[in-house]
Design a protein around this motif. Structure first.
Motif, PDB file in Angstrom:
ATOM      1  N   VAL A 140       0.818  -1.213   0.000  1.00 45.29           N
ATOM      2  CA  VAL A 140       0.000   0.000   0.000  1.00 45.29           C
ATOM      3  C   VAL A 140       0.851   1.263   0.000  1.00 45.29           C
ATOM      4  O   VAL A 140       0.620   2.156  -0.821  1.00 45.29           O
ATOM      5  CB  VAL A 140      -0.999  -0.012   1.182  1.00 45.29           C
ATOM      6  CG1 VAL A 140      -1.742   1.306   1.277  1.00 45.29           C
ATOM      7  CG2 VAL A 140      -1.963  -1.165   1.029  1.00 45.29           C
ATOM      8  N   PRO A 141       1.870   1.420   0.847  1.00 48.86           N
ATOM      9  CA  PRO A 141       2.674   2.647   0.782  1.00 48.86           C
ATOM     10  C   PRO A 141       3.338   2.840  -0.583  1.00 48.86           C
ATOM     11  O   PRO A 141       3.459   3.960  -1.057  1.00 48.86           O
ATOM     12  CB  PRO A 141       3.731   2.448   1.871  1.00 48.86           C
ATOM     13  CG  PRO A 141       3.101   1.517   2.837  1.00 48.86           C
ATOM     14  CD  PRO A 141       2.258   0.604   1.992  1.00 48.86           C
ATOM     15  N   GLY A 142       3.722   1.745  -1.234  1.00 47.27           N
ATOM     16  CA  GLY A 142       4.304   1.850  -2.568  1.00 47.27           C
ATOM     17  C   GLY A 142       3.306   2.383  -3.573  1.00 47.27           C
ATOM     18  O   GLY A 142       3.638   3.239  -4.402  1.00 47.27           O
ATOM     19  N   THR A 188       1.102   6.783  -6.925  1.00 44.90           N
ATOM     20  CA  THR A 188      -0.027   7.649  -7.260  1.00 44.90           C
ATOM     21  C   THR A 188       0.333   9.112  -7.087  1.00 44.90           C
ATOM     22  O   THR A 188       0.032   9.951  -7.949  1.00 44.90           O
ATOM     23  CB  THR A 188      -1.242   7.294  -6.382  1.00 44.90           C
ATOM     24  OG1 THR A 188      -1.538   5.905  -6.560  1.00 44.90           O
ATOM     25  CG2 THR A 188      -2.444   8.132  -6.748  1.00 44.90           C
ATOM     26  N   LEU A 189       0.995   9.447  -5.980  1.00 43.62           N
ATOM     27  CA  LEU A 189       1.384  10.840  -5.749  1.00 43.62           C
ATOM     28  C   LEU A 189       2.416  11.324  -6.770  1.00 43.62           C
ATOM     29  O   LEU A 189       2.339  12.459  -7.248  1.00 43.62           O
ATOM     30  CB  LEU A 189       1.930  11.001  -4.328  1.00 43.62           C
ATOM     31  CG  LEU A 189       0.907  10.865  -3.206  1.00 43.62           C
ATOM     32  CD1 LEU A 189       1.597  10.929  -1.853  1.00 43.62           C
ATOM     33  CD2 LEU A 189      -0.155  11.942  -3.319  1.00 43.62           C
ATOM     34  N   MET A 190       3.361  10.457  -7.114  1.00 41.22           N
ATOM     35  CA  MET A 190       4.365  10.849  -8.104  1.00 41.22           C
ATOM     36  C   MET A 190       3.728  11.052  -9.479  1.00 41.22           C
ATOM     37  O   MET A 190       4.080  11.984 -10.205  1.00 41.22           O
ATOM     38  CB  MET A 190       5.469   9.796  -8.178  1.00 41.22           C
ATOM     39  CG  MET A 190       6.365   9.795  -6.944  1.00 41.22           C
ATOM     40  SD  MET A 190       7.560   8.460  -6.949  1.00 41.22           S
ATOM     41  CE  MET A 190       8.580   8.909  -8.323  1.00 41.22           C
ATOM     42  N   THR A 191       2.779  10.195  -9.836  1.00 47.67           N
ATOM     43  CA  THR A 191       2.084  10.344 -11.115  1.00 47.67           C
ATOM     44  C   THR A 191       1.287  11.645 -11.139  1.00 47.67           C
ATOM     45  O   THR A 191       1.316  12.380 -12.137  1.00 47.67           O
ATOM     46  CB  THR A 191       1.152   9.146 -11.361  1.00 47.67           C
ATOM     47  OG1 THR A 191       1.929   7.946 -11.320  1.00 47.67           O
ATOM     48  CG2 THR A 191       0.446   9.260 -12.693  1.00 47.67           C
ATOM     49  N   ALA A 192       0.600  11.947 -10.057  1.00 44.60           N
ATOM     50  CA  ALA A 192      -0.156  13.203  -9.986  1.00 44.60           C
ATOM     51  C   ALA A 192       0.789  14.397 -10.093  1.00 44.60           C
ATOM     52  O   ALA A 192       0.483  15.383 -10.774  1.00 44.60           O
ATOM     53  CB  ALA A 192      -0.953  13.258  -8.682  1.00 44.60           C
ATOM     54  N   GLY A 193       1.930  14.323  -9.444  1.00 41.53           N
ATOM     55  CA  GLY A 193       2.910  15.404  -9.536  1.00 41.53           C
ATOM     56  C   GLY A 193       3.423  15.598 -10.951  1.00 41.53           C
ATOM     57  O   GLY A 193       3.558  16.735 -11.427  1.00 41.53           O
TER      58      GLY A 193
END
Length: 90
Positions: free
Chosen positions: A51-53, A58-63
């Motif tokens: 889950v943390p991965g 997801t956060l890196m893709t959004a960034g």
């Protein structure tokens, strides 16, 4: 009796493949025995992942989307507007 050359390399490859297959087989047996289900389906259903991965991905893709949108947004907007204008002029 020792073998040399090509035959020795083939024998070594066979031994490595047999060890790899045995290791994979023992890992599956360990996983299935540990979960108590006894079949591969129950082992696959219990795997929840990292889950943390996934949150990090997801956060890196959004960034990346935000950065690319900020850099290429005006150019893409201009291209889109030109395409709409050309279609509207027919």
């Amino acid at each position: 009796m020792r073998t040399t050359g090509r035959r020795a390399a083939d024998d070594e490859d066979r031994v490595k493949e047999m060890r790899r297959a045995a290791m994979t087989d023992s890992r599956w047996k360990h996983l299935l025995g540990q979960r108590g289900g006894g079949d591969i389906r129950s082992a696959a259903m219990d795997d929840r992942g990292d889950v943390p991965g996934w949150v990090l991905i997801t956060l890196m893709t959004a960034g990346l989307v935000i950065i690319l949108w900020g850099v290429a947004g005006p150019a893409l907007s201009t291209v889109f507007q030109q395409a709409i204008d050309r279609v509207a002029s027919f």
